[in-house]
Structure formats: C-alpha cells, structure tokens
Design a protein around this motif. Structure first.
Motif, PDB file in Angstrom:
ATOM      1  N   SER A  94       3.899   9.934  -9.621  1.00 27.97           N
ATOM      2  CA  SER A  94       3.213  10.135 -10.893  1.00 27.97           C
ATOM      3  C   SER A  94       2.502  11.493 -10.931  1.00 27.97           C
ATOM      4  O   SER A  94       2.564  12.212 -11.932  1.00 27.97           O
ATOM      5  N   PHE A  95       1.870  11.841  -9.814  1.00 30.15           N
ATOM      6  CA  PHE A  95       1.194  13.137  -9.731  1.00 30.15           C
ATOM      7  C   PHE A  95       2.211  14.269  -9.852  1.00 30.15           C
ATOM      8  O   PHE A  95       1.985  15.255 -10.567  1.00 30.15           O
ATOM      9  N   GLY A  96       3.344  14.120  -9.177  1.00 26.76           N
ATOM     10  CA  GLY A  96       4.396  15.146  -9.248  1.00 26.76           C
ATOM     11  C   GLY A  96       4.914  15.311 -10.668  1.00 26.76           C
ATOM     12  O   GLY A  96       5.140  16.435 -11.135  1.00 26.76           O
TER      13      GLY A  96
ATOM     14  N   THR B 182       0.845  -1.199   0.000  1.00 32.07           N
ATOM     15  CA  THR B 182       0.000   0.000   0.000  1.00 32.07           C
ATOM     16  C   THR B 182       0.875   1.242   0.000  1.00 32.07           C
ATOM     17  O   THR B 182       0.610   2.207  -0.717  1.00 32.07           O
ATOM     18  N   TRP B 183       1.936   1.226   0.819  1.00 35.71           N
ATOM     19  CA  TRP B 183       2.851   2.356   0.857  1.00 35.71           C
ATOM     20  C   TRP B 183       3.523   2.540  -0.502  1.00 35.71           C
ATOM     21  O   TRP B 183       3.669   3.649  -0.999  1.00 35.71           O
ATOM     22  N   SER B 184       3.909   1.445  -1.114  1.00 34.21           N
ATOM     23  CA  SER B 184       4.534   1.535  -2.440  1.00 34.21           C
ATOM     24  C   SER B 184       3.574   2.126  -3.456  1.00 34.21           C
ATOM     25  O   SER B 184       3.970   2.962  -4.272  1.00 34.21           O
ATOM     26  N   ASN B 185       2.324   1.689  -3.400  1.00 32.08           N
ATOM     27  CA  ASN B 185       1.322   2.244  -4.319  1.00 32.08           C
ATOM     28  C   ASN B 185       1.122   3.736  -4.089  1.00 32.08           C
ATOM     29  O   ASN B 185       1.011   4.507  -5.042  1.00 32.08           O
ATOM     30  N   LEU B 186       1.080   4.149  -2.848  1.00 25.33           N
ATOM     31  CA  LEU B 186       0.917   5.565  -2.529  1.00 25.33           C
ATOM     32  C   LEU B 186       2.116   6.371  -3.022  1.00 25.33           C
ATOM     33  O   LEU B 186       1.959   7.451  -3.605  1.00 25.33           O
TER      34      LEU B 186
END
Length: 112
Positions: A97-99, A87-91
């Motif tokens: 990606s957003f950056g 989950t942390w990796s996905n976040l």
C-alpha cells in the motif's frame, strides 16, 4: 553424614514438586515415587540404597520435566505460527500500500 542425609532428604522432598505439576503425569509420578521410596529407605536406616534410589529419582524427574517442557515449547511455537503469518501478511500489505501511494504521488507530480 547426618547433615548430608538431612539435606538430601529435603532436596528429595522438594525437587519433584516443581516438575510434577508441569510434566507428563505418569512418568513424573513414577519418578516421584522413586524419590519418595529412596527417602523412606534413608529414614529406615538403609542409607546407601536410599541415597542411590533418591538420586536416580531426582534425575528421572528432571529428565521427564525437560522432555515435557520441550513438547510444550513445540506446541506453543505451533500455536503462535498462524499469528506470525497474519502479522507477516499485514506487513506485506502495508508495504504494498505504501509503495502504491509513493507511485501515485510521483505519477501525479510529473504528469501535471
């Protein structure tokens, strides 16, 4: 006094039932046997020793149940650990990606 013995006998019969299913079989069975033995002594008229043994058995049953519960919580925490890492990796990937998207937006905006 009879009411006390009756209540103690009921508690002695019901108390080991819940932890017995969840805790380490050998240790809980020993504690349950101690409760049963104490209850039988109460029924045979040996009230003093029966109450003492029953109380010790209930205490041992609670202790062993608590130990087992602690072990199970540790195991469940370890089982959930890989999921938490993924989950942390996905976040982290989402944030990166957003950056990159924001960077590309401003790069395109000011390069034209």
């Amino acid at each position: 006094m009879k009411r006390f013995i009756l209540v103690l006998s009921i508690v002695a019969l019901l108390a080991p039932a819940a932890p017995a299913a969840a805790a380490d079989e050998s240790k809980v069975k020993a504690a349950t046997g101690q409760v049963e033995s104490g209850a039988k002594k109460i029924g045979d008229g040996k009230i003093g020793t029966g109450v003492e043994e029953t109380a010790k058995g209930i205490g041992n049953t609670v202790v062993e149940g608590a130990k087992f519960t602690g072990e199970k919580l540790k195991e469940s925490g370890k089982a959930a650990e890989p999921e938490a890492k993924s989950t942390w990796s996905n976040l982290k990937e989402s944030a990166n990606s957003f950056g990159a998207s924001v960077k590309n937006f401003f790069t395109r905006l000011f390069s034209n």
